[in-house]
Design a protein around this motif. Structure first.
Motif, PDB file in Angstrom:
ATOM      1  N   GLY A 129      10.770   2.244  10.136  1.00  0.00           N
ATOM      2  CA  GLY A 129      10.244   0.903  10.311  1.00  0.00           C
ATOM      3  C   GLY A 129       9.050   0.593   9.435  1.00  0.00           C
ATOM      4  O   GLY A 129       8.655  -0.558   9.288  1.00  0.00           O
ATOM      5  N   GLY A 130       8.444   1.638   8.846  1.00  0.00           N
ATOM      6  CA  GLY A 130       7.358   1.442   7.905  1.00  0.00           C
ATOM      7  C   GLY A 130       6.115   0.827   8.517  1.00  0.00           C
ATOM      8  O   GLY A 130       5.979   0.700   9.733  1.00  0.00           O
ATOM      9  N   LEU A 131       5.184   0.451   7.660  1.00  0.00           N
ATOM     10  CA  LEU A 131       3.975  -0.222   8.123  1.00  0.00           C
ATOM     11  C   LEU A 131       4.312  -1.549   8.789  1.00  0.00           C
ATOM     12  O   LEU A 131       3.587  -2.015   9.664  1.00  0.00           O
ATOM     13  N   LYS A 132       5.405  -2.174   8.372  1.00  0.00           N
ATOM     14  CA  LYS A 132       5.802  -3.449   8.969  1.00  0.00           C
ATOM     15  C   LYS A 132       6.029  -3.303  10.467  1.00  0.00           C
ATOM     16  O   LYS A 132       5.687  -4.207  11.241  1.00  0.00           O
ATOM     17  N   SER A 133       6.614  -2.206  10.898  1.00  0.00           N
ATOM     18  CA  SER A 133       6.901  -2.020  12.321  1.00  0.00           C
ATOM     19  C   SER A 133       5.825  -1.233  13.051  1.00  0.00           C
ATOM     20  O   SER A 133       5.654  -1.387  14.259  1.00  0.00           O
ATOM     21  N   PHE A 134       5.115  -0.367  12.332  1.00  0.00           N
ATOM     22  CA  PHE A 134       4.118   0.489  12.967  1.00  0.00           C
ATOM     23  C   PHE A 134       2.711  -0.092  12.955  1.00  0.00           C
ATOM     24  O   PHE A 134       1.878   0.286  13.774  1.00  0.00           O
ATOM     25  N   GLY A 135       2.428  -1.010  12.030  1.00  0.00           N
ATOM     26  CA  GLY A 135       1.045  -1.342  11.782  1.00  0.00           C
ATOM     27  C   GLY A 135       0.424  -0.251  10.923  1.00  0.00           C
ATOM     28  O   GLY A 135       1.120   0.658  10.458  1.00  0.00           O
ATOM     29  N   HIS A 136      -0.891  -0.323  10.738  1.00  0.00           N
ATOM     30  CA  HIS A 136      -1.518   0.562   9.751  1.00  0.00           C
ATOM     31  C   HIS A 136      -2.868   1.096  10.214  1.00  0.00           C
ATOM     32  O   HIS A 136      -3.918   0.663   9.735  1.00  0.00           O
ATOM     33  N   PRO A 137      -2.882   2.044  11.170  1.00  0.00           N
ATOM     34  CA  PRO A 137      -4.130   2.747  11.483  1.00  0.00           C
ATOM     35  C   PRO A 137      -4.441   3.712  10.346  1.00  0.00           C
ATOM     36  O   PRO A 137      -3.789   4.742  10.188  1.00  0.00           O
ATOM     37  N   ILE A 138      -5.430   3.385   9.557  1.00  0.00           N
ATOM     38  CA  ILE A 138      -5.637   3.966   8.227  1.00  0.00           C
ATOM     39  C   ILE A 138      -5.498   5.485   8.169  1.00  0.00           C
ATOM     40  O   ILE A 138      -4.736   6.034   7.372  1.00  0.00           O
TER      41      ILE A 138
END
Length: 394
Positions: free
Chosen positions: A332-341
């Motif tokens: 799902g990538g960052l699109k599905s996971f969001g982005h906790p750096i």
């Protein structure tokens, strides 16, 4: 430029990853404990005492190695905190791998964490040191939005075709995320929904952008010759490249916003070490840094998956869909996971690890042998980039 294989081959023998979402009830320490417990718990007979050294990646959720040592109650262990923009999780893995490869340690752990949801600010709340005044002052969506019109102009792609390609990236990745219980957004979206989402910057709407989330991930690494002592399904680090850009793309007139030169070089290093000569046919699946939909389109060319100027067409033709020859962002990538750096780079590796072990369930890529994880940070023209090739065989 030299980029040699490590003195000892390295294997990942266990990983853990929390769900990425709004963890209002958890601290960064809580998330690290959850990821580490899952990681260590998958290796019978192994405890934290068996791990010689630790790394923790975080941009803003803690200072020093005590970010990890305190919640884990580690005693007498070296713990190093690292940061490298959005490639912070990858930097944790990279340093842990070098420590094992050097022979300094037998077993190490790489971790990454970020808490982004506990402030009044929705997004990256980083505080940057004073600079010389020449930095470009823009938001991440604004900077990455320039990729789309630049790509259109350079390669003669119509506005409608470009919009369709960006939409397809979002639809594909959200469809994959709907199959993943760890993803933040687990609902497939239609093309119409993507294209009607509120505009953020340039052509980018809300659904062209990655979300904001909390999360943590962890990995245990050993030398390859020791891997089968711990698991019958180790994953081997076949190649790894990292480049920190000089920022010259934003300081000169030569940069055209259709490529990330740092990614191209990091990929060259990783491919050379792994013996990959035709990534488009040799890589089984790839996890890439889809912070924004045009980023994924450009990365398909920088990584050698598509010819220059052809990625938009390959995206629309379904070349990177689940079930295709080269599925991209199967989790799902960052699109599905969001982005906790601090966690994103390790989350990418977690998906590669899961796929190469044949444990991905409904999103499993058949006969996956080589996987690629690509993570970048910064902005177009001035970024840092990490690329790793991982394999199910040494």
């Amino acid at each position: 430029m030299a980029s040699r294989r490590m003195a000892h081959d390295v294997a990942i023998v266990a990983m853990g990853c929390t769900p990425f979402r709004d963890h209002w009830h958890c601290s960064a320490g809580d998330l690290l404990v959850d990821a580490v417990q899952e990681c260590v718990g998958s290796l019978p007979g192994v405890t934290l005492d068996d791990i010689d050294a630790f790394w923790v990646g975080t941009q803003g959720s803690g200072l020093s190695g005590q970010t990890l040592a305190r919640p884990l109650r580690l005693v007498g262990k070296p713990v190093t905190r690292v940061e490298n923009y959005c490639a912070t999780g990858s930097e944790s893995l990279r340093n842990a791998a070098f420590a094992v490869a050097s022979g300094a340690y037998d077993m190490v752990m790489a971790t990454g964490v970020e808490k982004l949801k506990d402030s009044s600010y929705s997004g990256l709340a980083a505080v940057y040191p004073p600079a010389d005044g020449t930095d470009v002052d823009w938001t991440a969506p604004a900077g990455f939005s320039l990729l789309a019109p630049a790509y259109q102009q350079t390669y003669g792609v119509s506005a409608r075709d470009m919009r369709s390609a960006l939409t397809k990236v979002a639809v594909k990745n959200h469809a994959n995320g709907a199959l993943n219980e760890r993803a933040q957004f687990r609902k497939a979206v239609s093309a119409d929904t993507v294209e009607k989402s509120p505009r953020v910057a340039g052509q980018l709407g809300v659904l062209d952008c990655s979300g904001v989330s909390d999360g943590a991930a962890a990995a245990i690494l050993v030398r390859a010759e020791d891997a089968y002592r711990y698991t019958d399904k180790p994953v081997f680090l076949r190649g790894m490249g990292f480049v920190a850009g000089s920022g010259s793309g934003l300081a000169t007139d030569g940069y055209d916003f259709t490529t990330f030169p740092e990614v191209v070089e990091a990929a060259r290093q990783a491919y050379d070490q792994a013996g990959v000569t035709d990534p488009a046919s040799e890589i089984s699946l790839a996890e890439v840094h889809d912070c924004f939909t045009p980023t994924e389109v450009v990365l398909m060319e920088d990584l050698g998956f598509s010819e220059r100027g052809k990625a938009w067409r390959d995206v629309l033709d379904g070349r990177y869909d689940l079930g295709s020859a080269l599925p991209v962002n199967t989790d799902g990538g960052l699109k599905s996971f969001g982005h906790p750096i601090g966690a994103t780079g390790l989350r990418m590796v977690f998906e590669c690890f899961t796929q190469l072990r044949g444990e991905a369930g409904a999103r499993q890529v058949p006969d996956a042998r080589l996987a690629l994880a690509q993570n970048l940070g910064g902005q177009p023209g001035s970024c840092v980039a990490f690329v790793a090739v991982l394999g199910s065989r040494r």
